[in-house]
Design a protein around this motif. Structure first.
Motif, short mmCIF file in Angstrom:
data_model
loop_
_atom_site.label_atom_id
_atom_site.label_comp_id
_atom_site.label_asym_id
_atom_site.label_seq_id
_atom_site.Cartn_x
_atom_site.Cartn_y
_atom_site.Cartn_z
N MET A 1 -5.44 2.01 -14.91
CA MET A 1 -6.52 1.75 -13.95
C MET A 1 -5.96 0.99 -12.76
O MET A 1 -5.06 0.16 -12.90
CB MET A 1 -7.62 0.93 -14.63
N VAL A 3 -6.84 -1.27 -9.15
CA VAL A 3 -7.78 -2.04 -8.34
C VAL A 3 -7.13 -2.28 -6.99
O VAL A 3 -5.96 -2.68 -6.91
CB VAL A 3 -8.12 -3.39 -9.01
N ARG A 32 -8.11 -6.96 -18.72
CA ARG A 32 -7.34 -5.71 -18.62
C ARG A 32 -5.95 -6.01 -18.06
O ARG A 32 -5.65 -5.73 -16.89
CB ARG A 32 -8.07 -4.73 -17.72
N THR A 35 -3.70 -3.57 -15.78
CA THR A 35 -4.23 -3.02 -14.54
C THR A 35 -3.22 -3.13 -13.40
O THR A 35 -2.55 -4.15 -13.23
CB THR A 35 -5.52 -3.76 -14.13
N ASP A 86 -8.15 6.34 -4.01
CA ASP A 86 -7.43 6.35 -5.28
C ASP A 86 -7.77 5.17 -6.18
O ASP A 86 -7.43 5.18 -7.37
CB ASP A 86 -5.91 6.35 -5.03
N ALA A 87 -8.40 4.14 -5.64
CA ALA A 87 -8.71 2.95 -6.44
C ALA A 87 -9.87 3.23 -7.39
O ALA A 87 -10.78 4.01 -7.08
CB ALA A 87 -9.07 1.79 -5.52
N ASP A 88 -9.84 2.60 -8.55
CA ASP A 88 -10.96 2.66 -9.49
C ASP A 88 -12.01 1.60 -9.18
O ASP A 88 -13.17 1.72 -9.58
CB ASP A 88 -10.45 2.48 -10.92
N ALA A 89 -11.58 0.55 -8.46
CA ALA A 89 -12.49 -0.53 -8.05
C ALA A 89 -11.81 -1.27 -6.90
O ALA A 89 -10.59 -1.19 -6.73
CB ALA A 89 -12.78 -1.48 -9.20
N LYS A 126 -17.87 3.78 -6.97
CA LYS A 126 -16.95 2.85 -7.63
C LYS A 126 -17.37 1.41 -7.39
O LYS A 126 -17.96 1.08 -6.36
CB LYS A 126 -15.53 3.06 -7.10
#
Length: 210
Positions: A1, A3, A32, A35, A86-89, A126
Motif C-alpha cells: 500500500m 500513501v 501498517r 506501507t 497511484d496513491a492509496d491514500a 480514496k
C-alpha cells in the motif's frame, strides 16, 4: 500500500501543520508498518514557479515544436498527477499563508491539474486527510471572519475536483506564543492545539483501519 504525503510549510521544525501530519503518519505506520510513504515537501523543495505555464503552453504545441522547458514541465506535471493517481491514500499538510493557500501548494495543485486527464478525478474515492493551520482566528464573530481563502479552496480541489474522501483537520491560533499581540488567547490556543492533535490522531487511526 502507498500513501502520498505532501507538506507545504516554510516553518521547518516549528511547523504546526507538519506536526499534525506526523501524528497521522505515526498512527498509520504503527498499524501498517510495511506501507510505502511517497513524500513531497513543497516548502523545503518548491516546484518551479514557471513549470505550470510551460506545461500549459507546451500542451498546445506539436511535440516537435516544444522547447526543453516545455518537455520538462509536461513531464513534471505528469509525475505530480501520477503520484496522486497511484496513491492509496493521501496526507496533505497545507497551511494558510497571507489569508490563502501557499504559493508552493498552489503550484503543486496547478501542475496536478494540467498533468491529469481532462476532468479526471485523481483521488476518486480514496481517503484524503487535509491538515490545515492558521496563525490567527477566522471563525464566526472574529474580526477576520471570512478572511480564510484557503480551507474552502482545498475542499473544492481535494473533494469536488479530485474526488477524494475528505477528512479535514484544522488548527487555529498557531501564532499564540509567537506574536505577543495574541497572548490573551493562550488558554484558548492550547485547547485548539489539543483538539487538533486528537483529531489528527483519530484520522490516522481511522485511515489505517480502512
Amino acid at each position: 500500500m502507498a500513501v502520498l504525503r505532501i507538506d507545504a510549510s516554510i516553518q521547518g521544525p516549528r511547523s504546526a501543520s507538519t506536526e499534525l501530519a506526523d501524528l497521522v503518519e505515526a498512527e498509520w505506520s504503527a498499524a501498517r508498518p510495511g506501507t510505502t510513504v511517497v513524500r513531497r515537501h513543497l516548502g523545503a523543495d518548491p516546484l518551479p514557479a514557471e513549470a505550470w505555464a510551460n506545461a500549459v503552453h507546451g500542451s498546445f504545441l506539436p511535440e516537435d515544436q516544444r522547447t526543453t522547458a516545455h518537455h520538462d514541465s509536461i513531464a513534471l506535471a505528469s509525475s505530480v498527477a501520477a503520484e496522486l493517481r497511484d496513491a492509496d491514500a493521501v496526507i496533505l499538510a497545507l497551511p494558510l499563508y497571507n489569508y490563502g493557500i501557499s504559493q508552493h501548494a498552489k503550484a503543486w495543485i496547478d501542475l496536478a491539474m494540467v498533468g491529469g486527464g481532462q476532468g479526471e478525478k485523481l483521488l476518486d474515492g480514496k481517503p484524503a486527510i487535509v491538515l490545515t493551520t492558521r496563525g490567527g482566528a477566522y471563525g464566526p464573530g472574529t474580526p477576520r471572519e471570512g478572511w480564510d481563502h484557503n480551507t474552502d479552496y482545498l475542499r473544492r480541489v481535494v473533494a469536488d475536483i479530485w474526488g477524494g474522501d475528505l477528512t479535514l483537520v484544522e488548527r487555529e491560533f498557531t501564532l499564540v506564543g509567537v506574536n505577543p499581540a495574541l497572548d490573551a488567547f493562550t488558554e484558548q490556543a492550547a485547547l485548539m492545539r489539543k483538539a487538533a492533535h486528537e483529531a489528527a490522531t483519530a484520522a490516522g487511526r481511522h485511515l489505517a483501519t480502512r
